[in-house]
Design an enzyme around this catalytic site. Structure first.
Site, PDB file in Angstrom:
ATOM      1  N   SER A 177      47.270 -17.062  22.935  1.00 15.08           N
ATOM      2  CA  SER A 177      46.617 -16.155  23.890  1.00 15.08           C
ATOM      3  C   SER A 177      46.965 -16.590  25.305  1.00 15.08           C
ATOM      4  CB  SER A 177      45.108 -16.218  23.710  1.00 15.08           C
ATOM      5  OG  SER A 177      44.460 -15.448  24.709  1.00 15.08           O
ATOM      6  N   TYR A 202      36.007 -19.487  22.516  1.00 18.66           N
ATOM      7  CA  TYR A 202      37.294 -18.852  22.180  1.00 18.66           C
ATOM      8  C   TYR A 202      38.428 -19.555  22.917  1.00 18.66           C
ATOM      9  CZ  TYR A 202      40.966 -15.349  21.693  1.00 18.66           C
ATOM     10  OH  TYR A 202      42.148 -14.710  21.418  1.00 18.66           O
TER      11      TYR A 202
END
Ligand code: NJP
Length: 231
Positions: free
Chosen positions: A133, A146
């Site tokens: 990510s 996260y």
């Protein structure tokens, strides 16, 4: 080509787009997720092999690699894409939610790489692709859990690259920004998201690009964002 690819999180979103594109290119795809019905639908469209599995369980990861080798007799690449995310202030996170993100995003990546490596080492060839990510490299509010899991997934793959390069094995990591998927219980397909988000196919094309590098080239990292994403 008749290359064989394992794609985790293939039941929807980015993983489904990756599996579909690789199948279109002629690869045999081994499709991994927990949702059997969705997986069967993707298997039907890609002529792939569905394996219902939880990537956070070692026995499942080992089974996925064994099924690929049993069915096709070869394994060329694994795409560690399965991932989960939810967002909250740190003090509002439940312990179980923290653990779930680390189990799927970090341990899931570790376990599939571990399962595939003996075969890749033996053939002195193999390609591991991680879907990390953009927040594997920067933090944001509500993203403690996260973000930490995606930093950790990045660290696993970055260190693994150094371990396996002498064995002829490539590790490529894709770092996407916002993508229009079911991620975090979103509902994909809203017209306005075509401006604010990448489409799953955009990420799949990045995966295809890194996989198509010639044998003497490895693309270590590739980051992509929608042009409108400011952070
Ligand atoms: O999400 P979604 P994405 N075992 O929810 C599977 C990263 N990313 O495609 O098991 C096996 O549509 C799940 O299948 P099921 C993100 O971190 C995204 O966006 O049936 N599979 C489904 O197929 C993740 O690494 C954005 O529920 C498991 C898939 O994972 C990757 O992209 C931005 C599983 C999730 O599909 C794909 O996410 C970014 C398990 N235990 C990075 N748990 C974004 N969307 O904005 C889940 O920077 N799956």
């Amino acid at each position: 080509t008749n290359q064989v690819a394992i794609v985790t999180g293939a039941s929807r979103g980015i993983g489904r787009a990756i599996a579909t594109l690789l199948a279109l290119q002629g690869a045999q795809v081994v499709l991994v997720a927990r949702s059997e019905d969705d997986l069967l639908e993707v298997a039907h469209k890609t002529n792939g092999l569905p394996v219902v599995a939880d990537v956070s369980q070692e026995a499942d990861a080992q089974l996925v690699v064994a099924e690929a080798l049993n069915r096709y007799g070869r394994l060329d690449m694994v795409v560690c894409n399965a991932g989960v995310g939810s967002f909250n202030l740190l003090e509002n996170f439940e312990e179980a939610e923290w653990d779930r993100m680390f189990d799927v995003n970090v341990k899931g990546t570790f376990l599939l790489c571990k399962a595939a490596l003996p075969h890749f080492k033996e053939q002195r060839r193999g390609h591991i692709v991680g879907i990390a990510s953009d927040v594997s490299k920067r933090t944001f509010a509500h993203g403690t859990a996260y973000g930490a899991s995606k930093y950790a997934q990045h660290a696993v793959l970055d260190a693994l690259r150094k371990e396996v390069r002498p064995h002829g094995i490539k590790v490529s990591v894709i770092y996407p920004g916002l993508v229009d998927t079911h991620f975090n219980d979103a509902r994909p397909g809203a017209p306005e998201k075509q401006l604010t988000h990448l489409q799953p196919l955009d990420v799949a094309q990045a995966v295809r690009y890194v996989l198509e590098a010639p044998a003497h080239v490895v693309i270590d990292e590739l980051m992509l964002h929608p042009t409108t994403q400011e952070w």
